[in-house]
Every structure is written in structure tokens, then in C-alpha cells.
Scaffold this motif. Structure first.
Motif, PDB file in Angstrom:
ATOM      1  N   ARG A 181     -13.592  12.310  54.955  1.00  0.00           N
ATOM      2  CA  ARG A 181     -13.530  12.487  56.441  1.00  0.00           C
ATOM      3  C   ARG A 181     -14.414  13.564  56.944  1.00  0.00           C
ATOM      4  O   ARG A 181     -14.965  13.374  58.116  1.00  0.00           O
ATOM      5  N   CYS A 182     -14.491  14.669  56.106  1.00  0.00           N
ATOM      6  CA  CYS A 182     -15.164  15.683  56.433  1.00  0.00           C
ATOM      7  C   CYS A 182     -16.914  15.453  56.359  1.00  0.00           C
ATOM      8  O   CYS A 182     -17.707  15.667  57.057  1.00  0.00           O
ATOM      9  N   LEU A 183     -17.136  14.576  55.169  1.00  0.00           N
ATOM     10  CA  LEU A 183     -18.579  14.487  54.767  1.00  0.00           C
ATOM     11  C   LEU A 183     -19.014  13.391  55.691  1.00  0.00           C
ATOM     12  O   LEU A 183     -20.468  13.331  55.908  1.00  0.00           O
ATOM     13  N   VAL A 184     -18.354  12.354  56.315  1.00  0.00           N
ATOM     14  CA  VAL A 184     -18.952  11.374  56.877  1.00  0.00           C
ATOM     15  C   VAL A 184     -19.958  11.663  58.188  1.00  0.00           C
ATOM     16  O   VAL A 184     -20.580  11.043  58.554  1.00  0.00           O
ATOM     17  N   SER A 215     -20.720   0.893  66.313  1.00  0.00           N
ATOM     18  CA  SER A 215     -19.743   0.455  65.464  1.00  0.00           C
ATOM     19  C   SER A 215     -20.206   0.203  64.136  1.00  0.00           C
ATOM     20  O   SER A 215     -19.675   0.423  63.328  1.00  0.00           O
ATOM     21  N   ALA A 216     -21.574  -0.473  64.286  1.00  0.00           N
ATOM     22  CA  ALA A 216     -22.076  -0.879  62.805  1.00  0.00           C
ATOM     23  C   ALA A 216     -22.528   0.302  62.221  1.00  0.00           C
ATOM     24  O   ALA A 216     -22.466   0.371  60.952  1.00  0.00           O
ATOM     25  N   GLU A 217     -22.837   1.191  62.756  1.00  0.00           N
ATOM     26  CA  GLU A 217     -23.318   2.717  61.909  1.00  0.00           C
ATOM     27  C   GLU A 217     -22.143   3.121  61.333  1.00  0.00           C
ATOM     28  O   GLU A 217     -22.212   3.723  60.443  1.00  0.00           O
ATOM     29  N   MET A 218     -21.006   3.143  62.266  1.00  0.00           N
ATOM     30  CA  MET A 218     -19.765   3.734  61.756  1.00  0.00           C
ATOM     31  C   MET A 218     -19.266   3.289  60.688  1.00  0.00           C
ATOM     32  O   MET A 218     -18.600   3.626  59.667  1.00  0.00           O
ATOM     33  N   VAL A 253      -7.088   4.483  55.162  1.00  0.00           N
ATOM     34  CA  VAL A 253      -8.127   5.347  54.690  1.00  0.00           C
ATOM     35  C   VAL A 253      -9.205   5.234  55.125  1.00  0.00           C
ATOM     36  O   VAL A 253      -9.702   6.186  55.747  1.00  0.00           O
ATOM     37  N   ALA A 254      -9.838   3.948  55.753  1.00  0.00           N
ATOM     38  CA  ALA A 254     -10.730   3.669  56.348  1.00  0.00           C
ATOM     39  C   ALA A 254     -10.912   4.395  57.845  1.00  0.00           C
ATOM     40  O   ALA A 254     -11.736   4.844  58.107  1.00  0.00           O
ATOM     41  N   GLU A 255      -9.702   3.958  58.418  1.00  0.00           N
ATOM     42  CA  GLU A 255      -9.502   4.586  59.888  1.00  0.00           C
ATOM     43  C   GLU A 255      -9.565   6.155  59.807  1.00  0.00           C
ATOM     44  O   GLU A 255     -10.173   6.764  61.036  1.00  0.00           O
ATOM     45  N   ASN A 256      -9.040   6.728  58.883  1.00  0.00           N
ATOM     46  CA  ASN A 256      -9.058   8.165  58.680  1.00  0.00           C
ATOM     47  C   ASN A 256     -10.216   8.820  58.664  1.00  0.00           C
ATOM     48  O   ASN A 256     -10.665   9.714  59.433  1.00  0.00           O
ATOM     49  N   VAL A 257     -11.071   7.955  57.718  1.00  0.00           N
ATOM     50  CA  VAL A 257     -12.509   8.559  57.347  1.00  0.00           C
ATOM     51  C   VAL A 257     -13.219   8.422  58.833  1.00  0.00           C
ATOM     52  O   VAL A 257     -14.388   8.922  59.119  1.00  0.00           O
ATOM     53  N   ALA A 258     -13.041   7.182  59.602  1.00  0.00           N
ATOM     54  CA  ALA A 258     -13.966   6.885  60.703  1.00  0.00           C
ATOM     55  C   ALA A 258     -13.501   7.749  61.886  1.00  0.00           C
ATOM     56  O   ALA A 258     -14.432   7.676  62.830  1.00  0.00           O
ATOM     57  N   PHE A 259     -12.650   8.485  61.814  1.00  0.00           N
ATOM     58  CA  PHE A 259     -11.959   9.216  63.127  1.00  0.00           C
ATOM     59  C   PHE A 259     -12.890   9.976  63.696  1.00  0.00           C
ATOM     60  O   PHE A 259     -13.334  10.054  64.977  1.00  0.00           O
ATOM     61  N   PRO A 260     -13.809  11.146  62.828  1.00  0.00           N
ATOM     62  CA  PRO A 260     -14.761  12.073  63.397  1.00  0.00           C
ATOM     63  C   PRO A 260     -15.694  11.322  63.964  1.00  0.00           C
ATOM     64  O   PRO A 260     -16.635  11.885  64.883  1.00  0.00           O
ATOM     65  N   LEU A 261     -16.270  10.157  63.461  1.00  0.00           N
ATOM     66  CA  LEU A 261     -17.397   9.226  64.073  1.00  0.00           C
ATOM     67  C   LEU A 261     -16.851   8.930  65.469  1.00  0.00           C
ATOM     68  O   LEU A 261     -17.678   8.766  66.282  1.00  0.00           O
ATOM     69  N   GLU A 262     -15.631   7.998  65.502  1.00  0.00           N
ATOM     70  CA  GLU A 262     -15.277   7.660  66.719  1.00  0.00           C
ATOM     71  C   GLU A 262     -15.156   8.832  67.661  1.00  0.00           C
ATOM     72  O   GLU A 262     -15.424   8.333  69.010  1.00  0.00           O
ATOM     73  N   THR A 298     -19.697   6.354  52.388  1.00  0.00           N
ATOM     74  CA  THR A 298     -18.877   7.859  52.067  1.00  0.00           C
ATOM     75  C   THR A 298     -17.748   7.616  51.011  1.00  0.00           C
ATOM     76  O   THR A 298     -17.165   8.153  50.066  1.00  0.00           O
ATOM     77  N   LEU A 299     -16.984   6.505  51.441  1.00  0.00           N
ATOM     78  CA  LEU A 299     -15.921   6.091  50.537  1.00  0.00           C
ATOM     79  C   LEU A 299     -16.297   5.658  48.872  1.00  0.00           C
ATOM     80  O   LEU A 299     -15.859   6.099  48.080  1.00  0.00           O
ATOM     81  N   ARG A 300     -17.546   4.947  48.898  1.00  0.00           N
ATOM     82  CA  ARG A 300     -18.035   4.864  47.694  1.00  0.00           C
ATOM     83  C   ARG A 300     -18.526   6.247  47.204  1.00  0.00           C
ATOM     84  O   ARG A 300     -18.293   6.541  45.760  1.00  0.00           O
ATOM     85  N   LYS A 301     -19.097   7.082  47.908  1.00  0.00           N
ATOM     86  CA  LYS A 301     -19.433   8.576  47.104  1.00  0.00           C
ATOM     87  C   LYS A 301     -18.173   9.269  46.487  1.00  0.00           C
ATOM     88  O   LYS A 301     -18.158   9.847  45.682  1.00  0.00           O
TER      89      LYS A 301
END
Length: 360
Positions: free
Chosen positions: A152-155, A113-116, A98-107, A123-126
Motif C-alpha cells: 500500500r505504501c509502495l504502490v 482505473s486502468a493505471e490503478m 488486499v487489492a482494495e487496501n493497496v489501491a486506496f492511496p491511488l484512489e 505491486t502485489l507481484r513484487k
């Protein structure tokens, strides 16, 4: 229509799409305000997905312009628009957590890395999935997967999010829950959302404004209460909510009030039709505006019909009446409000004249 230079607004100027001789969307002009939740509502083939695809850049328009923040984005590539896209099929990467999916657009945007890490956790908390960060999509329910797609869209914090039937694959209870979740996230983030659905209840629950579409064109645009309470066309009146329809001929009008002659009597109503010169019109009365009994005074209209069915649905009982051979009415009745007539009885019903609407 607002000026094309309006900051934060997405402005459509005569946007249309043709495929040979087939018109998928008639020229459409529309301003979507910054932070607005606009729903494109209509049946299959109404043009709503075509319009969304042109806004996203996935489809080039045949004519017209798309202006965002004062800039011409008509032919801007989809990857240069920075819009978030959420579809009915979540398109999650099955080999990623889940975390990797959400991080993908930031990558893809090469964030540090720290901001990501901070953005993904926030976002996962939201979306209330922080406890599922290390799970894989196959270990999640349908609603949880949809929330991952939203996260993943909101992040990456897009200014505009486009959603095409995102809840269509969910069951009714889960769909209703997700409607409120998306509404909550919209209020929290303040992002502009353009949402496509054929579900009228979904549109009423979630939207700031609804754009009702039919046969490749816009029928009516307005707030949910405006669309429901003051429909401008017969299609808008019958597609959103249930309407009782009495068709006939307009015989007089006085300002906003008109009189219509039908096979079942002559009735009055507010004339909301776009074409006020039309004589072939319909009187619209919502089921909740009808009451049992004869009209109690000059401020009311009424008819008599035969009761053909009683349907108990918990908070209300629906009475189905037949007028003549092919016209039916539905009345919503409080089950605790006393005895009901029997099926087969002749039943009088009435409604306030101020509640009726006349449309073309």
C-alpha cells in the motif's frame, strides 16, 4: 553536511523538539541521500521516533529546518509531503480486500482505473501477494498483512518511505524473513527508506547507514561495518553487538594508538573516541576477536580469568569468564576446535592489539 540544495537529499539542519522543559530531541543535523536506507537505532526514549515524526510532518520541530530537494519543508503539512508511512500496527481496512487496501492511496490521488489496476497488480507481484488479492486482512498471517502494508505504501511510488518498528509484532523467524523482503524491495525500487528500530541485528542486516541515538541525541552515524568495527563511544560499542569492556585510565597515546591502564593490566588499542583528551576511557574487544591461550607475542594482549559458564548455541560455544569481582568477558569458540576448559578453571585469553578499540 551536504548543501541544502542537493537534489534528492533530505537535509536536517539543527532539527530539535522540546515539550516545555523536556527535550525529546537535541539539535540534530543529518543528510539522508537519495535512495539510501538509513536506520535510526536506539533504546526507548532516545529520540528516534520523535525525529521520524518531524520528518513525516506529524510533529512540528521546536527549531531547525527540514530541506527536501532544495525546498524548505519544515512546516509543510504531512499530506503535502507525499511520504509513505509504515507502522508496527498495519492499520489495514478490515472491510477491504488486499487489492482494495493497496489501491486506496491511488484512489485518493484519483488515478485512472486502468493505471490503478496495473499498479496494484504489479505491486502485489513484487511483494508476492498476487494470489491473495481477493482475500481480506483477517484471512492473512501477520507477515502477509505486513506485506500488504508495504505494498500500500509502495504502490503510489513515494520518494521517501518512513517505517516505525514495522516488524515489532512478528515472531523471530518471520521478522528475519521480512528483513530480507524489505531489503530486497528497497534495492528493487530504489526508494529512500528511513527506518526506526531498537533491534541492533535488524539495523545491521538492512541498513546502508545506521544512526545510533541515545538520550535525545545522535551518538554515531556510519555504515554497519563502521559502527560495529569502529565505535566512537561506549554506548555505541555496547548497544550494537556484544562488547567486552575493560575500563581504566589512558596513560599514553601515539597517533591513533593509545595505552590504557586497568585493574587487570595495561593494554593498547586504536583510539576511536571523539574526545581524545579524556583520560577515563574503556577498552573494547569483540568476543569473536578473543582466543584461548596466553598472548603469543608482542602484537597481542591478554588476561587470565575464571571460567564461570559454557553456553552451546550451535555454530559456537560461548565462554563466560570473570575477572575480579565485577568484570566479565565473553569469548566465542568454534565447537569443533578442540577440548574446552572446565567451569571453575583459570583460563588465559588473548586478542590482537589491532582489534581493540578505546572509547569514552
Amino acid at each position: 553536511m551536504a548543501a541544502a540544495s542537493q537534489q534528492g537529499a533530505l537535509v536536517l539542519e539543527g532539527l530539535s523538539k522540546r515539550y516545555g522543559t523536556f527535550t525529546a530531541l537535541e539539535p540534530t543535523s543529518l543528510t539522508i541521500e537519495d535512495g539510501e536506507f538509513l536506520t535510526l537505532l536506539g533504546p526507548s526514549g532516545s529520540g528516534k521516533t520523535t525525529l521520524l515524526q518531524m520528518i513525516s510532518g506529524l510533529t512540528d520541530p521546536s527549531e531547525g529546518r527540514l530541506i527536501f530537494n532544495g525546498e524548505d519543508w519544515t512546516h509543510r503539512p504531512v499530506n503535502a509531503r507525499g511520504m509513505g508511512l509504515v507502522f508496527q500496527h498495519y492499520a489495514l481496512f478490515p472491510h477491504m480486500t488486499v487489492a482494495e487496501n493497496v489501491a486506496f492511496p491511488l484512489e485518493m490521488r484519483k488515478l485512472p482505473s486502468a493505471e490503478m489496476k496495473t499498479r496494484v497488480e504489479e505491486t502485489l507481484r513484487k511483494v508476492q501477494l498476487d494470489q491473495f488479492a481477493h482475500r481480506f486482512p483477517k484471512e492473512l498471517s501477520g507477515g502477509q498483512q505486513q506485506r500488504v502494508a508495504l505494498a500500500r505504501c509502495l504502490v503510489f511510488r513515494p520518494k521517501v518511505i518512513l517505517m516505525d518498528e514495522p516488524l515489532g509484532a512478528l515472531d523471530k523467524a518471520l521478522r528475519e524473513h521480512m528483513q530480507l523482503e524489505i531489503r530486497r524491495l528497497h534495492k528493487e525500487y530504489g526508494t529512500t527508506i528511513i527506518y526506526v528500530t531498537h533491534d541492533q541485528e535488524e539495523a545491521l542486516v538492512m541498513s546502508d547507514r545506521i544512526c545510533v541515538m541515545n538520550h535525545a541525541r545522535v551518538e554515531q552515524i556510519g555504515a554497519p561495518s563502521q559502527i560495529y568495527g569502529n565505535p566512537e563511544t561506549l554506548f555505541a560499542a555496547t548497544f550494537i553487538g556484544h562488547s567486552n569492556v575493560l575500563s581504566g585510565e589512558k596513560v599514553s597515546s601515539d597517533g591513533d594508538v593509545a595505552t590504557i591502564r586497568t585493574p587487570f593490566g595495561t593494554f593498547s588499542g586504536k583510539h576511536t573516541a571523539r574526545d581524545r583528551s579524556a583520560t577515563d576511557v574503556s577498552l573494547i574487544i569483540r568476543p569473536e576477536q578473543m582466543r584461548l591461550g596466553s598472548a603469543p607475542g608482542d602484537a597481542f594482549d591478554g588476561v587470565t580469568g575464571r571460567l564461570t559458564d559454557l553456553i552451546y548455541v550451535g555454530a559456537e560455544t560461548r565462554l563466560l569468564l570473570t575477572l575480579g569481582s565485577d568484570t566479565s568477558l565473553t569469548l566465542r569458540h568454534d565447537p569443533s576446535a578442540g577440548d574446552l576448559p572446565s567451569i571453575g578453571d583459570e583460563v588465559a585469553v588473548h586478542w590482537p592489539k589491532t582489534a581493540a578499540r578505546i572509547v569514552t
